[in-house]
Design a protein around this motif. Structure first.
Motif, mmCIF file in Angstrom:
data_model
loop_
_atom_site.group_PDB
_atom_site.id
_atom_site.type_symbol
_atom_site.label_atom_id
_atom_site.label_comp_id
_atom_site.label_asym_id
_atom_site.label_seq_id
_atom_site.Cartn_x
_atom_site.Cartn_y
_atom_site.Cartn_z
ATOM 1 N N HIS A 267 0.358 26.863 34.389
ATOM 2 C CA HIS A 267 1.217 27.379 35.472
ATOM 3 C C HIS A 267 1.390 28.898 35.348
ATOM 4 C CE1 HIS A 267 2.029 23.347 36.760
ATOM 5 N NE2 HIS A 267 2.626 23.019 35.629
ATOM 6 N N GLY A 268 0.281 29.596 35.063
ATOM 7 C CA GLY A 268 0.315 31.062 35.023
ATOM 8 C C GLY A 268 0.873 31.646 33.734
ATOM 9 N N ARG A 269 1.194 30.801 32.771
ATOM 10 C CA ARG A 269 1.755 31.269 31.498
ATOM 11 C C ARG A 269 0.667 31.201 30.434
ATOM 12 N NH1 ARG A 269 7.427 32.710 30.566
ATOM 13 N NH2 ARG A 269 7.686 32.707 28.322
ATOM 14 N N ASP A 270 0.537 32.247 29.607
ATOM 15 C CA ASP A 270 -0.446 32.217 28.511
ATOM 16 C C ASP A 270 0.121 31.391 27.372
ATOM 17 O OD1 ASP A 270 -2.560 34.109 29.404
ATOM 18 O OD2 ASP A 270 -0.813 35.414 29.553
ATOM 19 N N VAL A 271 -0.603 30.320 27.049
ATOM 20 C CA VAL A 271 -0.085 29.337 26.108
ATOM 21 C C VAL A 271 -1.153 29.059 25.053
ATOM 22 C CG1 VAL A 271 0.407 26.840 25.995
ATOM 23 C CG2 VAL A 271 1.540 28.248 27.716
ATOM 24 N N SER B 199 2.833 23.719 20.681
ATOM 25 C CA SER B 199 2.487 24.683 21.717
ATOM 26 C C SER B 199 3.545 25.772 21.785
ATOM 27 C CB SER B 199 2.368 23.976 23.070
ATOM 28 O OG SER B 199 2.034 24.919 24.071
ATOM 29 N N MET B 200 3.098 26.978 22.103
ATOM 30 C CA MET B 200 4.028 28.106 22.264
ATOM 31 C C MET B 200 3.374 29.168 23.133
ATOM 32 S SD MET B 200 3.733 30.048 18.549
ATOM 33 C CE MET B 200 4.532 28.758 17.639
ATOM 34 N N ASP B 201 4.156 30.177 23.514
ATOM 35 C CA ASP B 201 3.581 31.321 24.220
ATOM 36 C C ASP B 201 2.486 31.929 23.339
ATOM 37 O OD1 ASP B 201 5.194 31.120 26.433
ATOM 38 O OD2 ASP B 201 6.602 32.676 25.794
ATOM 39 N N GLY C 157 15.902 33.685 14.040
ATOM 40 C CA GLY C 157 16.204 32.933 15.265
ATOM 41 C C GLY C 157 14.942 32.727 16.084
ATOM 42 N N VAL C 158 15.085 32.026 17.191
ATOM 43 C CA VAL C 158 13.922 31.708 18.037
ATOM 44 C C VAL C 158 13.489 32.970 18.775
ATOM 45 C CG1 VAL C 158 13.095 30.369 20.000
ATOM 46 C CG2 VAL C 158 14.602 29.299 18.319
ATOM 47 N N LYS C 159 12.254 33.394 18.514
ATOM 48 C CA LYS C 159 11.719 34.609 19.146
ATOM 49 C C LYS C 159 10.535 34.295 20.049
ATOM 50 C CE LYS C 159 14.491 37.329 16.953
ATOM 51 N NZ LYS C 159 15.516 38.075 17.693
ATOM 52 N N GLN C 160 9.884 33.171 19.782
ATOM 53 C CA GLN C 160 8.692 32.791 20.545
ATOM 54 C C GLN C 160 9.010 31.492 21.278
ATOM 55 O OE1 GLN C 160 6.186 34.960 20.110
ATOM 56 N NE2 GLN C 160 4.714 33.998 21.462
ATOM 57 N N ARG C 161 8.748 31.465 22.585
ATOM 58 C CA ARG C 161 9.069 30.249 23.347
ATOM 59 C C ARG C 161 8.083 29.145 23.006
ATOM 60 N NH1 ARG C 161 12.120 28.784 27.708
ATOM 61 N NH2 ARG C 161 12.903 30.894 27.969
ATOM 62 N N THR C 162 8.590 27.989 22.621
ATOM 63 C CA THR C 162 7.718 26.844 22.344
ATOM 64 C C THR C 162 7.712 25.903 23.548
ATOM 65 O OG1 THR C 162 9.546 25.693 21.269
ATOM 66 C CG2 THR C 162 8.019 26.872 19.843
ATOM 67 N N HIS C 163 6.599 25.241 23.740
ATOM 68 C CA HIS C 163 6.416 24.273 24.824
ATOM 69 C C HIS C 163 6.111 22.912 24.193
ATOM 70 C CE1 HIS C 163 6.411 27.826 27.315
ATOM 71 N NE2 HIS C 163 5.451 28.332 26.575
ATOM 72 N N THR C 164 5.935 21.909 25.024
ATOM 73 C CA THR C 164 5.658 20.563 24.500
ATOM 74 C C THR C 164 4.177 20.238 24.699
ATOM 75 O OG1 THR C 164 7.874 19.901 25.126
ATOM 76 C CG2 THR C 164 6.312 18.126 24.667
ATOM 77 N N SER D 207 9.720 36.394 23.608
ATOM 78 C CA SER D 207 8.350 36.324 24.156
ATOM 79 C C SER D 207 8.341 36.251 25.681
ATOM 80 C CB SER D 207 7.574 35.146 23.554
ATOM 81 O OG SER D 207 8.152 33.906 23.906
ATOM 82 N N ASP D 208 9.491 35.996 26.309
ATOM 83 C CA ASP D 208 9.555 35.995 27.781
ATOM 84 C C ASP D 208 9.288 37.390 28.364
ATOM 85 O OD1 ASP D 208 10.205 33.272 28.017
ATOM 86 O OD2 ASP D 208 12.323 33.688 27.692
#
Ligand code: FES
Length: 160
Positions: free
Chosen positions: A37-41, A52-54, A117-124, A145-146
């Protein structure tokens, strides 16, 4: 009742899962990177798990898909190839060696791995019928990372 409105800063990503590669390909190559969806993953396979993460490192834009995975104090971390920041695969936390204040006068003082703390967005990332699907994070809270998807960053890139 008035519907709750999210703040203008809130992150809202498309929640539809996307098939990114086969499980066989991920097992063979250990990682996959591309757009969801347009996000580099990036997706990593490590010790039987999928993470998974950014893809773009929150620190200064490094390519996390090219990093090595290391065990840091019991946490599997991707080590960014640019400045060696360690990011936990499971949560996107940045780990660093903090000096133990009780040992500040020792030479050298003792250090321990600590989370910034959380610096990089993680995905599933999940396996379904031999394929890997990624669902983008639904956490509205901004993480560092956003920045690489912000209007501010797009303006910077288009001006250079
Ligand atoms: Fe990743 Fe600096 S860009 S550690």
């Amino acid at each position: 009742a008035v519907a709750a409105r999210s703040s203008p800063d809130a992150v809202s990503l498309t929640q539809e899962p996307v098939l990114v590669c086969t499980e066989a390909q991920l097992l063979r190559e250990g990682r996959w990177s591309g757009q969801v969806h347009g996000r580099d993953v990036v997706v990593f396979h490590h010790l039987g798990g999928c993470y998974s993460m950014d893809r773009i490192c929150h620190h200064a834009g490094g390519p996390l898909q090219d990093g090595d995975i290391e065990d840091i104090a019991g946490h599997a971390c991707i080590v960014c190839p640019w400045h060696k920041i360690k990011i936990t695969l499971a949560t996107g936390e940045s780990l660093y060696r903090a000096i133990d204040p009780a040992t500040i006068k020792q030479r050298p003082p003792k250090t321990r791995w600590t989370s910034k703390g959380v610096k990089q967005r993680t995905h599933t990332a999940e396996v379904r019928d031999g394929n890997i699907y990624v669902t983008l994070s639904n956490d509205e809270q901004k993480v560092d990372s956003d920045y690489y998807y912000s209007e501010e960053y797009k303006k910077l890139v288009s001006a250079s």
